[in-house]
Write a protein that holds these residues in place. Structure first.
Motif, short mmCIF file in Angstrom:
data_model
loop_
_atom_site.label_atom_id
_atom_site.label_comp_id
_atom_site.label_asym_id
_atom_site.label_seq_id
_atom_site.Cartn_x
_atom_site.Cartn_y
_atom_site.Cartn_z
N ASN A 271 26.03 -12.16 -25.09
CA ASN A 271 24.83 -11.36 -24.90
C ASN A 271 25.13 -10.25 -23.91
OD1 ASN A 271 22.20 -10.52 -23.56
ND2 ASN A 271 21.44 -11.84 -25.18
N LEU A 272 24.88 -9.03 -24.34
CA LEU A 272 25.14 -7.88 -23.48
C LEU A 272 23.91 -6.97 -23.54
CD1 LEU A 272 27.71 -7.11 -21.85
CD2 LEU A 272 28.31 -5.57 -23.71
N GLY A 273 23.23 -6.86 -22.43
CA GLY A 273 22.04 -6.01 -22.40
C GLY A 273 20.95 -6.47 -23.33
N GLY A 274 20.90 -7.78 -23.62
CA GLY A 274 19.86 -8.33 -24.48
C GLY A 274 20.22 -8.40 -25.95
N LEU A 275 21.42 -7.95 -26.31
CA LEU A 275 21.84 -7.98 -27.71
C LEU A 275 23.09 -8.83 -27.88
CD1 LEU A 275 21.53 -4.23 -28.82
CD2 LEU A 275 19.85 -6.05 -29.11
N ASN A 276 23.15 -9.58 -28.98
CA ASN A 276 24.41 -10.22 -29.34
C ASN A 276 25.43 -9.11 -29.57
OD1 ASN A 276 23.49 -12.86 -29.23
ND2 ASN A 276 22.84 -12.85 -31.37
N THR A 277 26.60 -9.25 -28.96
CA THR A 277 27.58 -8.18 -28.98
C THR A 277 28.98 -8.74 -29.17
OG1 THR A 277 26.21 -6.87 -27.46
CG2 THR A 277 28.51 -6.21 -27.69
N TYR A 278 29.72 -8.18 -30.14
CA TYR A 278 31.12 -8.54 -30.29
C TYR A 278 31.90 -7.77 -29.23
CZ TYR A 278 35.79 -9.01 -32.30
OH TYR A 278 37.12 -9.29 -32.48
N VAL A 279 32.65 -8.48 -28.41
CA VAL A 279 33.40 -7.83 -27.34
C VAL A 279 34.86 -8.24 -27.41
CG1 VAL A 279 31.39 -7.67 -25.83
CG2 VAL A 279 32.90 -9.64 -25.65
N ASN A 280 35.69 -7.33 -26.95
CA ASN A 280 37.13 -7.59 -26.87
C ASN A 280 37.70 -6.63 -25.84
OD1 ASN A 280 39.65 -8.64 -27.32
ND2 ASN A 280 39.89 -7.83 -29.40
N GLY A 281 38.87 -6.97 -25.34
CA GLY A 281 39.53 -6.12 -24.36
C GLY A 281 39.54 -6.75 -22.98
N SER A 282 40.37 -6.21 -22.12
CA SER A 282 40.52 -6.75 -20.78
C SER A 282 39.23 -6.60 -19.98
CB SER A 282 41.65 -6.04 -20.05
OG SER A 282 41.66 -6.41 -18.68
N PRO A 283 38.76 -7.68 -19.35
CA PRO A 283 37.58 -7.57 -18.50
C PRO A 283 37.88 -6.78 -17.23
CG PRO A 283 38.54 -9.76 -18.32
CD PRO A 283 39.28 -9.06 -19.43
N HIS A 284 39.14 -6.51 -17.00
CA HIS A 284 39.53 -5.74 -15.81
C HIS A 284 39.67 -4.25 -16.09
CE1 HIS A 284 40.19 -9.62 -14.00
NE2 HIS A 284 41.10 -9.93 -14.91
N SER A 285 39.50 -3.86 -17.36
CA SER A 285 39.61 -2.44 -17.70
C SER A 285 38.46 -1.67 -17.07
CB SER A 285 39.57 -2.25 -19.22
OG SER A 285 39.61 -0.87 -19.53
N LYS A 286 38.74 -0.44 -16.67
CA LYS A 286 37.71 0.44 -16.11
C LYS A 286 37.13 1.36 -17.18
CE LYS A 286 38.20 -1.03 -11.89
NZ LYS A 286 37.11 -1.84 -11.24
N LEU A 287 37.67 1.25 -18.40
CA LEU A 287 37.28 2.15 -19.48
C LEU A 287 36.73 1.35 -20.65
CD1 LEU A 287 40.55 4.30 -19.45
CD2 LEU A 287 38.49 4.66 -18.08
N ALA A 288 35.65 1.84 -21.25
CA ALA A 288 35.01 1.10 -22.34
C ALA A 288 34.70 2.01 -23.52
CB ALA A 288 33.73 0.43 -21.86
N VAL A 289 34.61 1.39 -24.68
CA VAL A 289 34.16 2.09 -25.89
C VAL A 289 33.05 1.26 -26.53
CG1 VAL A 289 34.77 2.79 -28.23
CG2 VAL A 289 36.33 3.28 -26.34
N LEU A 290 31.95 1.92 -26.83
CA LEU A 290 30.81 1.31 -27.51
C LEU A 290 30.84 1.75 -28.97
CD1 LEU A 290 27.94 -0.15 -27.20
CD2 LEU A 290 27.04 2.17 -26.93
N LEU A 291 30.83 0.79 -29.90
CA LEU A 291 30.81 1.11 -31.32
C LEU A 291 29.43 0.82 -31.89
CD1 LEU A 291 34.24 -0.34 -32.58
CD2 LEU A 291 33.72 1.95 -31.70
N VAL A 292 28.87 1.79 -32.59
CA VAL A 292 27.55 1.64 -33.21
C VAL A 292 27.75 1.61 -34.72
CG1 VAL A 292 25.19 2.47 -33.31
CG2 VAL A 292 26.61 3.00 -31.31
N SER A 293 27.43 0.48 -35.33
CA SER A 293 27.76 0.22 -36.73
C SER A 293 26.96 1.08 -37.70
CB SER A 293 27.50 -1.26 -37.05
OG SER A 293 26.10 -1.48 -37.20
N ASP A 294 27.34 0.96 -38.97
CA ASP A 294 26.53 1.51 -40.04
C ASP A 294 25.45 0.49 -40.41
OD1 ASP A 294 27.82 -0.46 -41.53
OD2 ASP A 294 29.06 0.94 -42.67
N VAL A 295 24.83 0.63 -41.56
CA VAL A 295 23.69 -0.22 -41.93
C VAL A 295 24.10 -1.68 -42.17
CG1 VAL A 295 22.40 1.70 -42.92
CG2 VAL A 295 23.88 0.32 -44.39
#
Length: 238
Positions: free
Chosen positions: A24-48
């Protein structure tokens, strides 16, 4: 503005796809991956078709492997579009407005920032590109990539405040090359914002996430777009 191309090549959704996990991230179920120590993030917004689409999760894993913390929220709240299930795409869109997804994205971004992330990029696909362009403000993200956008307008492009790349298809009834050229003109005129528009030949709307994994040519075209997206984020999300 939506049509058959929005629904072409529907994926077989699979909640177990990918090497990441759902939280849960910000109230939404969210698929996450990547180092939790990274300072850089990418948010992907799906299609329909939503955040359980295998190709989208594979792309998330690829971005994570490049060093980013990646989040793919379920902006559709467990209700992705299902073709031929008695509900037209137009009716589905009435229940899944991009304005609501934009509002839903704000607490997700705050949750990402609370992890110590200092820079965020956002990529939106088809339906999700409208959310991506709405997020393209300095208060939310540092860079945006819009892939075969479905509802993005010239006026939307005029409002972007961060470096924005648009990756489109030669064969696209929803965001045709003529419209993308207008986007390019607007971005070129915005001297304070870096912009980039690329039209991929011989591909159709949705090619970056709804390709046939058995089709080597389709995979190659999708991977070229993925690489362009990664290069954009590497340049501006830092």
């Amino acid at each position: 503005m939506s049509g058959p191309q929005c629904c072409a090549n529907p994926p077989t959704l699979n909640p177990t796809t990918g090497v990441g996990h759902v939280e849960n991230l910000g109230g939404l179920n969210t698929y996450v991956n990547g180092s939790p120590h990274s300072k850089l993030a990418v948010l992907l917004v799906s299609d329909v078709y939503g955040y359980e689409a295998p190709n989208l999760r594979k792309l998330a894993d690829k971005i994570a492997a490049a060093g980013f913390y990646v989040a793919v929220p379920d902006f559709l709240h467990g209700d992705p579009y299902v073709p031929n299930a008695g509900r037209t795409l137009q009716d589905w869109i009435k229940d899944h407005g991009t304005d609501k997804a934009f509002e839903d994205a704000k607490p997700v971004i705050q949750a990402i920032k609370s992890k110590g992330i200092t820079a965020i990029g956002a990529a939106g696909f088809c339906w999700g590109a409208k959310v991506g362009v709405q997020l393209a403000k300095r208060e939310f993200i540092q860079a945006a990539v819009l892939l075969h956008p479905s509802f993005v307008t010239v006026d939307d492009i005029k409002t972007v405040e961060v470096p924005t790349a648009v990756l489109g298809a030669e064969f696209d009834q929803i965001s045709p090359p003529a419209l993308l050229k207008q986007f390019e003109e607007v971005l070129t005129a915005k001297s304070e914002v870096d912009g980039y528009v690329k039209i991929f030949p011989k591909v159709s709307h949705g090619w970056t996430v709804r390709y046939n994994v058995e089709d080597k040519s389709a995979v190659k075209c999708a991977e070229e777009a993925h690489q362009n997206m990664l290069e954009w984020f590497a340049k501006y999300v830092n």
